[in-house]
Design an enzyme around this catalytic site. Structure first.
Site, PDB file in Angstrom:
ATOM      1  N   ASP A 192       6.115  -2.797  -4.772  1.00 15.17           N
ATOM      2  CA  ASP A 192       5.791  -3.982  -6.440  1.00 15.17           C
ATOM      3  C   ASP A 192       5.216  -4.806  -5.744  1.00 15.17           C
ATOM      4  O   ASP A 192       5.184  -5.506  -4.516  1.00 15.17           O
ATOM      5  CB  ASP A 192       6.850  -4.575  -6.348  1.00 15.17           C
ATOM      6  CG  ASP A 192       7.234  -4.594  -7.780  1.00 15.17           C
ATOM      7  OD1 ASP A 192       5.842  -4.652  -8.322  1.00 15.17           O
ATOM      8  OD2 ASP A 192       8.419  -5.718  -8.716  1.00 15.17           O
ATOM      9  N   HIS A 241      -4.292  -2.648  -7.317  1.00 12.58           N
ATOM     10  CA  HIS A 241      -3.916  -1.480  -7.183  1.00 12.58           C
ATOM     11  C   HIS A 241      -5.362  -1.091  -6.483  1.00 12.58           C
ATOM     12  O   HIS A 241      -4.541  -0.240  -5.031  1.00 12.58           O
ATOM     13  CB  HIS A 241      -4.010  -0.588  -8.464  1.00 12.58           C
ATOM     14  CG  HIS A 241      -2.704  -0.980  -8.908  1.00 12.58           C
ATOM     15  ND1 HIS A 241      -1.749  -1.090  -8.874  1.00 12.58           N
ATOM     16  CD2 HIS A 241      -3.061  -1.099 -10.641  1.00 12.58           C
ATOM     17  CE1 HIS A 241      -0.938  -1.370 -10.244  1.00 12.58           C
ATOM     18  NE2 HIS A 241      -1.715  -2.134 -11.183  1.00 12.58           N
ATOM     19  N   LEU A 280       5.518  14.656   8.626  1.00 14.07           N
ATOM     20  CA  LEU A 280       6.216  13.920   8.130  1.00 14.07           C
ATOM     21  C   LEU A 280       6.433  14.265   6.437  1.00 14.07           C
ATOM     22  O   LEU A 280       5.434  15.400   5.672  1.00 14.07           O
ATOM     23  CB  LEU A 280       4.900  12.387   7.454  1.00 14.07           C
ATOM     24  CG  LEU A 280       5.853  11.803   6.720  1.00 14.07           C
ATOM     25  CD1 LEU A 280       7.408  11.019   6.742  1.00 14.07           C
ATOM     26  CD2 LEU A 280       4.418  10.271   6.716  1.00 14.07           C
TER      27      LEU A 280
HETATM   28  C1  FPP Z   1       3.811  -2.172  -8.718  1.00 13.23           C
HETATM   29  O1  FPP Z   1       2.843  -2.802  -8.965  1.00 13.23           O
HETATM   30  C2  FPP Z   1       2.650  -1.059  -7.868  1.00 13.23           C
HETATM   31  C3  FPP Z   1       2.190   0.118  -8.857  1.00 13.23           C
HETATM   32  C4  FPP Z   1       3.144  -0.190 -10.431  1.00 13.23           C
HETATM   33  C5  FPP Z   1       1.167   1.490  -8.558  1.00 13.23           C
HETATM   34  C6  FPP Z   1       2.078   1.617  -7.481  1.00 13.23           C
HETATM   35  C7  FPP Z   1       0.371   2.164  -7.280  1.00 13.23           C
HETATM   36  C8  FPP Z   1      -0.522   1.681  -5.693  1.00 13.23           C
HETATM   37  C9  FPP Z   1       0.095   1.601  -4.789  1.00 13.23           C
HETATM   38  C10 FPP Z   1      -1.846   2.657  -5.521  1.00 13.23           C
HETATM   39  C11 FPP Z   1      -1.722   4.036  -6.144  1.00 13.23           C
HETATM   40  C12 FPP Z   1      -1.427   4.916  -5.868  1.00 13.23           C
HETATM   41  C13 FPP Z   1      -1.868   6.306  -4.793  1.00 13.23           C
HETATM   42  C14 FPP Z   1      -0.793   7.409  -4.902  1.00 13.23           C
HETATM   43  C15 FPP Z   1      -2.712   6.089  -4.321  1.00 13.23           C
HETATM   44  P1  FPP Z   1       2.882  -4.405 -10.166  1.00 13.23           P
HETATM   45  O2  FPP Z   1       1.727  -3.972 -10.922  1.00 13.23           O
HETATM   46  O3  FPP Z   1       3.857  -3.936 -11.382  1.00 13.23           O
HETATM   47  O4  FPP Z   1       3.208  -5.692 -10.438  1.00 13.23           O
HETATM   48  P2  FPP Z   1       2.471  -6.771 -10.602  1.00 13.23           P
HETATM   49  O5  FPP Z   1       4.561  -6.452 -10.641  1.00 13.23           O
HETATM   50  O6  FPP Z   1       3.036  -8.051  -9.915  1.00 13.23           O
HETATM   51  O7  FPP Z   1       2.676  -6.915 -11.753  1.00 13.23           O
END
Ligand code: FPP
Length: 238
Positions: free
Chosen positions: A16, A33, A127
Site C-alpha cells: 500500500d 505503481h 519460493l
Molecule cells: C496500493 O497502493 C497498491 C495497489 C492497488 C497496486 C499494487 C501494485 C503494484 C505494486 C505493482 C503492480 C503489480 C505487479 C505484480 C507487477 P495505492 O495505489 O492504493 O496507494 P494509496 O493508498 O497511497 O493511494
C-alpha cells in the site's frame, strides 16, 4: 540480518501507498505503481534468497476496478510487462508462480501471460510466489462454498462430513501453509479483503513506510520482529 531468529513459512504483503508516494513526488499515480513494481522485484528476490517457503502479494483486488480507467489501464500494463520481462529470471530462480483470483475477469493478454507463467513454473520447487490479481477473500470463500455445495448436491460428499481440509482444498491457496506474517505498508491497519481465512493466526505488522520506499532493511525488520513474537494459536506457552 543476524537478528532474524525464525523465518515465517508464509509471508503475505499488502503493498500500500503507491498513490501517496506518487503524490508526494508530484508524479502521476502510474509512476507510483511503476516504482512499487521495483520494490516488488527486490522483495521477491530477497524472499527467494532467504529461503522463505511462500510469499503472497496483493496486486489487484476485485474492488480495484472502481479506480479510474487510466489507473486500471496502467496497472494492467505493468502486470503484462512484469510477467513478460521477469519470467526468465523467476524460472531460473526455481520460483513457482500461482495466481490467486479470477483470471477469467482479466483482459485476454494479461490472462494468457498469467496462465503461461503458472504453466512454465509449475514443476519448480523453490519460493511459492502467489500474486493476487482480481482477488477478493469474500469472493474466494463464496466460490469454495459453491463448489462444496455443488458436490453435496450431486451426492459426492455428505454435508456433515465436510472438513476444514475439504474447505481449504477449494480455496485459491490450496496446499499452502496458513499465513504466518502479514505486512501492510503505509501505516493503514486493515486487511482489505486479503486472505481473510488464511490469516486466522497471522502475526501482523504495519510499517508506516510507503510501498515504493519499502527497503530490504524494512523487510528484515519485519522478519526479525516476527521471530520475537510469542505465538500461541489460542493455547498457552508455559
Ligand atoms: C496500493 O497502493 C497498491 C495497489 C492497488 C497496486 C499494487 C501494485 C503494484 C505494486 C505493482 C503492480 C503489480 C505487479 C505484480 C507487477 P495505492 O495505489 O492504493 O496507494 P494509496 O493508498 O497511497 O493511494
Amino acid at each position: 540480518m543476524s537478528e532474524i531468529s525464525k523465518l515465517p513459512r508464509h509471508v503475505a504483503i499488502i503493498m500500500d501507498g503507491n498513490g501517496r508516494w506518487a503524490k508526494a513526488h508530484k508524479l502521476q499515480v502510474a509512476q507510483g505503481h511503476r516504482r512499487g513494481t521495483e520494490t516488488l522485484r527486490s522483495i521477491i528476490r530477497e524472499s527467494s534468497d532467504l529461503g522463505i517457503e511462500a510469499l503472497s502479494l496483493y496486486a489487484f483486488s476485485t474492488e480495484n476496478w472502481k479506480r479510474s480507467p487510466a489507473e486500471v489501464g496502467a496497472l494492467m500494463s505493468l502486470l503484462l510487462e512484469y510477467f513478460t520481462s521477469e519470467i526468465d529470471e523467476l524460472d531460473e530462480k526455481n520460483v513457482r508462480i500461482r495466481i490467486l483470483g479470477d483470471k477469467d475477469g482479466l483482459p485476454g493478454p494479461q490472462k494468457q501471460a498469467l496462465i503461461a507463467a503458472e504453466n512454465r513454473t509449475r514443476e519448480n520447487t523453490g519460493l511459492k510466489l502467489n500474486i493476487a490479481i482480481n482477488y477478493g477473500a469474500r469472493d474466494e470463500i463464496l466460490r469454495a462454498v459453491k463448489e462444496l455445495a455443488g458436490r453435496a448436491a450431486r451426492g459426492e460428499i455428505a454435508p456433515e462430513a465436510i472438513t476444514a481440509a475439504d474447505f481449504e482444498a477449494a480455496l485459491y491457496t490450496h496446499g499452502l501453509p496458513d499465513v504466518d506474517l502479514l505486512i501492510r505498508t503505509s501505516g493503514e491497519m486493515r486487511l482489505s479483503n486479503f486472505l481473510l481465512y488464511q490469516c486466522a493466526y497471522a502475526e501482523m505488522t504495519f510499517p508506516t513506510v510507503l510501498w515504493p520506499d519499502f527497503s530490504l532493511e524494512d523487510y528484515h525488520s519485519a522478519l526479525a520482529a516476527f521471530g520475537k513474537r510469542d505465538r500461541r494459536f489460542g493455547g498457552r506457552n508455559e
